[in-house]
Design an enzyme around this catalytic site. Sequence first.
Site, PDB file in Angstrom:
ATOM      1  N   ASP A 251       5.069  -4.961 -14.526  1.00  0.00           N
ATOM      2  CA  ASP A 251       5.241  -4.772 -12.932  1.00  0.00           C
ATOM      3  C   ASP A 251       5.195  -6.100 -12.280  1.00  0.00           C
ATOM      4  O   ASP A 251       4.486  -6.936 -12.001  1.00  0.00           O
ATOM      5  CB  ASP A 251       3.847  -4.188 -12.589  1.00  0.00           C
ATOM      6  CG  ASP A 251       3.848  -3.933 -11.070  1.00  0.00           C
ATOM      7  OD1 ASP A 251       5.078  -4.121 -10.514  1.00  0.00           O
ATOM      8  OD2 ASP A 251       2.586  -3.375 -10.622  1.00  0.00           O
TER       9      ASP A 251
ATOM     10  N   GLU B 168      10.260  -0.155 -10.093  1.00  0.00           N
ATOM     11  CA  GLU B 168       8.804  -0.213 -10.311  1.00  0.00           C
ATOM     12  C   GLU B 168       8.525   0.632 -11.680  1.00  0.00           C
ATOM     13  O   GLU B 168       9.286   1.442 -12.044  1.00  0.00           O
ATOM     14  CB  GLU B 168       7.863   0.731  -9.428  1.00  0.00           C
ATOM     15  CG  GLU B 168       8.054   0.023  -7.940  1.00  0.00           C
ATOM     16  CD  GLU B 168       6.804  -1.336  -8.005  1.00  0.00           C
ATOM     17  OE1 GLU B 168       6.283  -1.368  -9.230  1.00  0.00           O
ATOM     18  OE2 GLU B 168       7.174  -2.055  -7.245  1.00  0.00           O
TER      19      GLU B 168
ATOM     20  N   HIS C  47      10.334  -6.827  -6.926  1.00  0.00           N
ATOM     21  CA  HIS C  47       9.352  -7.924  -6.376  1.00  0.00           C
ATOM     22  C   HIS C  47       9.179  -8.874  -7.663  1.00  0.00           C
ATOM     23  O   HIS C  47       8.822  -8.540  -8.753  1.00  0.00           O
ATOM     24  CB  HIS C  47       8.181  -7.331  -5.794  1.00  0.00           C
ATOM     25  CG  HIS C  47       7.238  -6.593  -6.758  1.00  0.00           C
ATOM     26  ND1 HIS C  47       6.373  -6.877  -7.567  1.00  0.00           N
ATOM     27  CD2 HIS C  47       7.231  -5.314  -7.066  1.00  0.00           C
ATOM     28  CE1 HIS C  47       5.492  -6.112  -8.226  1.00  0.00           C
ATOM     29  NE2 HIS C  47       6.192  -4.962  -7.940  1.00  0.00           N
TER      30      HIS C  47
ATOM     31  N   GLU D 297       4.964  -7.538  -2.511  1.00  0.00           N
ATOM     32  CA  GLU D 297       4.817  -5.946  -2.904  1.00  0.00           C
ATOM     33  C   GLU D 297       3.222  -5.711  -3.121  1.00  0.00           C
ATOM     34  O   GLU D 297       2.824  -4.598  -2.609  1.00  0.00           O
ATOM     35  CB  GLU D 297       5.557  -5.592  -3.896  1.00  0.00           C
ATOM     36  CG  GLU D 297       5.928  -4.157  -3.897  1.00  0.00           C
ATOM     37  CD  GLU D 297       4.858  -3.240  -4.545  1.00  0.00           C
ATOM     38  OE1 GLU D 297       4.817  -2.138  -4.602  1.00  0.00           O
ATOM     39  OE2 GLU D 297       4.142  -3.886  -5.280  1.00  0.00           O
ATOM     40  N   GLU D 298       2.665  -6.636  -3.576  1.00  0.00           N
ATOM     41  CA  GLU D 298       1.379  -6.503  -4.165  1.00  0.00           C
ATOM     42  C   GLU D 298       0.123  -6.654  -3.149  1.00  0.00           C
ATOM     43  O   GLU D 298      -0.948  -6.218  -3.140  1.00  0.00           O
ATOM     44  CB  GLU D 298       1.093  -7.288  -5.521  1.00  0.00           C
ATOM     45  CG  GLU D 298       2.023  -6.827  -6.738  1.00  0.00           C
ATOM     46  CD  GLU D 298       1.865  -5.543  -7.247  1.00  0.00           C
ATOM     47  OE1 GLU D 298       0.976  -4.643  -6.565  1.00  0.00           O
ATOM     48  OE2 GLU D 298       2.393  -5.342  -8.282  1.00  0.00           O
TER      49      GLU D 298
ATOM     50  N   ASP E 229       6.388 -10.908  -7.257  1.00  0.00           N
ATOM     51  CA  ASP E 229       4.952 -11.267  -7.161  1.00  0.00           C
ATOM     52  C   ASP E 229       4.195 -10.402  -8.081  1.00  0.00           C
ATOM     53  O   ASP E 229       4.965  -9.306  -8.248  1.00  0.00           O
ATOM     54  CB  ASP E 229       4.503 -11.062  -5.717  1.00  0.00           C
ATOM     55  CG  ASP E 229       4.534  -9.840  -5.074  1.00  0.00           C
ATOM     56  OD1 ASP E 229       5.595  -9.117  -5.361  1.00  0.00           O
ATOM     57  OD2 ASP E 229       3.676  -9.016  -4.438  1.00  0.00           O
TER      58      ASP E 229
ATOM     59  N   HIS F 173      -1.547  -4.016 -13.928  1.00  0.00           N
ATOM     60  CA  HIS F 173      -2.654  -4.557 -13.179  1.00  0.00           C
ATOM     61  C   HIS F 173      -3.613  -4.754 -14.057  1.00  0.00           C
ATOM     62  O   HIS F 173      -4.759  -5.076 -13.743  1.00  0.00           O
ATOM     63  CB  HIS F 173      -2.739  -3.573 -11.957  1.00  0.00           C
ATOM     64  CG  HIS F 173      -1.969  -3.759 -11.054  1.00  0.00           C
ATOM     65  ND1 HIS F 173      -2.071  -3.471  -9.593  1.00  0.00           N
ATOM     66  CD2 HIS F 173      -0.582  -3.911 -10.928  1.00  0.00           C
ATOM     67  CE1 HIS F 173      -0.934  -3.440  -8.987  1.00  0.00           C
ATOM     68  NE2 HIS F 173      -0.167  -3.432  -9.791  1.00  0.00           N
TER      69      HIS F 173
HETATM   70 ZN   LIG Z   1       5.289  -3.257  -8.746  1.00  0.00          ZN
END
Ligand SMILES: [Zn+2]
Length: 376
Positions: free
Chosen positions: A99, A162, A66, A133-134, A68, A349
């Site tokens: 990520d 991931e 992903h 995805e997020e 995003d 994150h």
């Molecule tokens: Zn991810």
Amino acid sequence: MYTEVVNLTRKLINIPSISPKDFGCQEILIERLKACGFFIERINFNDTNNFWAWRGYGKTIIFVGHTDVVPAGNIIDWKTPPFLSTIKNGFLFGRGAADMKGSLSAMVVAVENFIKQNPNHNGRISFLITSDEESTGKNGTKKVVSFLKKRQEIIDYCLVGEPTSEKNLGDCIKTGRRGSLSVFLKIYGKQGHAAYPDLAVNPIHKSIPFLTELSTLSFDNGNNFFIPTKLQILKISSGKNYVTNMIPGDLSVSLNVRFSSLSKKKNIIQIINNLLKKYSIRHSIHWTCHAKPFFSSPNNFCNIITNSIYRFTNINPVIKTNGGTSDGRFMVGIANQIVEFGLLNSTIHQVNECINILDLFKLQNIYFNILNELFL
Ligand SMILES: [Zn+2]
């Protein structure tokens, strides 16, 4: 050659593609894949960009990822600007570094190098990249997979990039994930005066023994790959009135159950319902299943990944199914073997998300080696 992967990662980090926005990240990847002979299909839904790309024929590997990212969070706590990639002491900082823009870059550069050396390679190399995805994920991998299923595409090996590594690159890979079931429960009593409890039914008092047992419920014992299914109480609220003499009429409770493939959703629901019955709790209840668990038995593809990791890190990865949900779950039914493997997840994150540049090189080499093992 190593600067390639760093440059591409930096380019992607510098684009603030907060989920589900892509803001051109995918076009950068598409251009590079096109240049080495990939067929590209953009499969966009509403605000979400997705693409499917493939090259070659026969047994198929798919790289899933992903573009995003989650928002920066508390900007003041970042030591470097989150959307301006910065190199410091061998680390690359920026939102999405781990990520998973680093991993996307490692995939693309590994594939470019592999094709340069093996322009007539066996098998088919493919990509499924999404920009959602997020957040909700509803217009991302899930929809693209159902589109590909209708066309009867078959994927033999699925590699989700991931960040699965924990302390060292390659110490952990995943071949499954737990499911997630959210529960919203409203427990009813009878509102009344605090001085006249006999005329009321206090839903808080009534709930305490029930909630105590609920919090210790056992659903399964886990196995070698899954930890036991666990229930967490997330929120309890009652008594919205700002007075000191009122017994509230109801109590709201939010729960979340992370469940292994050893427990079925309907069994979990039954166990909770039985407990409500045991304590004669008057209630209404709402269930939302965000994700079903999945598990792909470790087999030859998993062995190739494990051996490739060992070759470049001297580490034998542990196979786990922990962590939150991932897009791997949507690949069930189209991909025969699913493995997730990527960079360290220790800063994902968070503020000051970063990756070790050496890890990024190693990851590129591992992805390259996987292609060599499969398709040379
Ligand atoms: Zn991810």
